[in-house]
Design an enzyme around this catalytic site. Structure first.
Site, PDB file in Angstrom:
ATOM      1  N   ASP A  20     -40.280   9.945  10.381  1.00  0.00           N
ATOM      2  CA  ASP A  20     -41.433  10.717  10.851  1.00  0.00           C
ATOM      3  C   ASP A  20     -42.625   9.823  11.183  1.00  0.00           C
ATOM      4  O   ASP A  20     -43.698  10.326  11.528  1.00  0.00           O
ATOM      5  CB  ASP A  20     -41.835  11.788   9.814  1.00  0.00           C
ATOM      6  N   GLU A 208     -48.039  -0.564  -3.728  1.00  0.00           N
ATOM      7  CA  GLU A 208     -48.678  -0.559  -2.405  1.00  0.00           C
ATOM      8  C   GLU A 208     -50.170  -0.336  -2.644  1.00  0.00           C
ATOM      9  O   GLU A 208     -50.974  -1.235  -2.518  1.00  0.00           O
ATOM     10  CB  GLU A 208     -48.079   0.549  -1.537  1.00  0.00           C
ATOM     11  N   ASP A 296     -42.571   0.010   8.513  1.00  0.00           N
ATOM     12  CA  ASP A 296     -43.066   1.208   7.823  1.00  0.00           C
ATOM     13  C   ASP A 296     -43.131   2.385   8.812  1.00  0.00           C
ATOM     14  O   ASP A 296     -42.334   3.310   8.701  1.00  0.00           O
ATOM     15  CB  ASP A 296     -44.435   0.972   7.169  1.00  0.00           C
TER      16      ASP A 296
HETATM   17 ZN   LIG Z   1     -43.121   3.548   3.437  1.00  0.00          ZN
END
Ligand SMILES: [Zn+2]
Length: 365
Positions: A20, A208, A296
């Protein structure tokens, strides 16, 4: 210095790339028209710019809000199938030879699809994409990783879903995604315990935005790979003589060769690092950590894997030989059967070795 076009011609592996987060803007406009969703821009170029601008905020929370627009367009089986096929084709066109796409089935049920139907639709799309890529002379291995949302409570259900489809629908692994702060991996320990009990594979987004304790939590849950893991650097200090000292957690990650799925542009966009040159991936790789390079989200990052390789090579002044280590580390970390992975590694090694001798400008490395 080798540029994006140079790296596009070399075989790469994509371990961390959200389905997505990789829609084609033109496709989004077409689907939005069909399902009656209002997008923030009306041309492909303007839409692409809107996503990168919104993603450049420096906040993971804000970055994640952009996904409301993409997931809204992935609610019908035909749209999931189309987006998945295009995702594979875009990877193949970028010189990616094996790619694992990740996405969260629980976010694709607003138009009545069952969880099983969403997984089957994505599998169909991956098969379509692989067949078309092969016909175009750019074969690629594509798999799907099912994510559970870490703020929700469906992880055990999604883990069971992954197990149900592991042999039939190209499901190679499991992950948890979404805002890290306040949603530790251990909240989903039952899912990870089940997956280990069934000898299945999983990666965990950790380190992260979250602190070092979040990374420790993921390791405690048995993470086989770490999504991002940038905060590993917080457990490494430097003596006055310049040598490095690793804490127990950083040592554990390095000693066990737990692959870090580093996403350079995304890490800058979400504020995980201030700028690419300050990214700890350089020192982590130098210290012998298993570092892989990933996108990513290609749409939010306005990027491709070739571009990420070029950015890293430039920021850290790395040779083609050094860049090859990232690509081969990626291949070794695939959730793929041994024989297939070894064959891929052999092919990739020879391609990168050949490129290491002479780069595009004819310079020796
Ligand atoms: Zn990710």
């Amino acid at each position: 210095m080798a540029d994006e076009a140079f790296f596009r011609n070399l075989p790469k592996v994509s371990l961390h790339d959200h389905l997505d987060g990789g829609l084609r803007p033109a496709t989004m406009l077409e689907i939005a028209d069909e399902v009656g969703h209002t997008l923030p821009a009306s041309t492909p170029d303007a839409l692409a710019t809107w996503f990168t601008d919104a993603a450049n905020s420096g906040s993971l929370e804000r970055y994640l809000t952009t996904f409301a627009h993409t997931t809204a367009l992935m609610q019908r089986a035909e749209d999931l199938r189309r987006v998945s096929a295009e995702w594979v084709l875009d990877q193949a066109a970028d010189g990616v030879v094996a790619a694992e796409t990740r996405w969260a089935p629980e976010q694709h049920q607003t138009m009545g699809l069952s969880l099983d139907e969403t997984v089957e639709a994505v599998a169909q799309g991956l098969r379509d994409g692989m067949a078309q890529a092969k016909a175009a002379g750019t074969p690629i291995i594509a798999r799907q990783i099912l994510c559970a949302m870490r703020h929700a409570d469906r992880s055990l259900e999604i883990a069971r879903l992954a197990l149900r489809h592991r042999d039939t629908d190209l499901v190679c692994g499991f992950d948890i995604a979404g805002g890290e702060v306040g949603n530790p991996a251990s909240k989903h320990k039952a899912a990870f315990d089940l997956l280990r009990h069934e000898a299945f594979y999983y990666t965990i987004h950790a380190g992260e935005e979250g602190p070092l304790s979040s990374l420790l939590d993921a390791i405690d849950c048995g993470a086989m790979r770490i999504g991002h893991g940038v905060r590993t650097a917080d457990d490494i200090s430097r003596r006055t003589d310049g040598s490095f000292v690793l804490g127990r957690l950083a040592s554990f990650i390095r000693n066990n060769r737990i692959p870090l799925e580093i996403c350079p542009t995304s890490n800058v966009q979400t504020g995980a690092v201030t700028e690419l040159a300050a990214h700890p991936l350089g020192v982590l790789a130098w210290l012998g950590f298993t570092v892989t390079i990933n996108c990513d989200n290609k749409l939010m990052g306005g990027t491709t894997l070739s571009r990420e390789y070029a950015l890293v090579a430039s920021a850290f002044q790395l040779s083609t030989t050094e860049m090859a280590q990232f690509a081969l580390a990626g291949a070794s970390a695939l959730f793929l059967d041994h024989d297939e992975r070894e064959a891929l590694l052999r092919d990739m090694t020879s391609a990168w070795m050949a490129a290491s001798f002479t780069d595009q400008s004819g310079q020796q490395h």
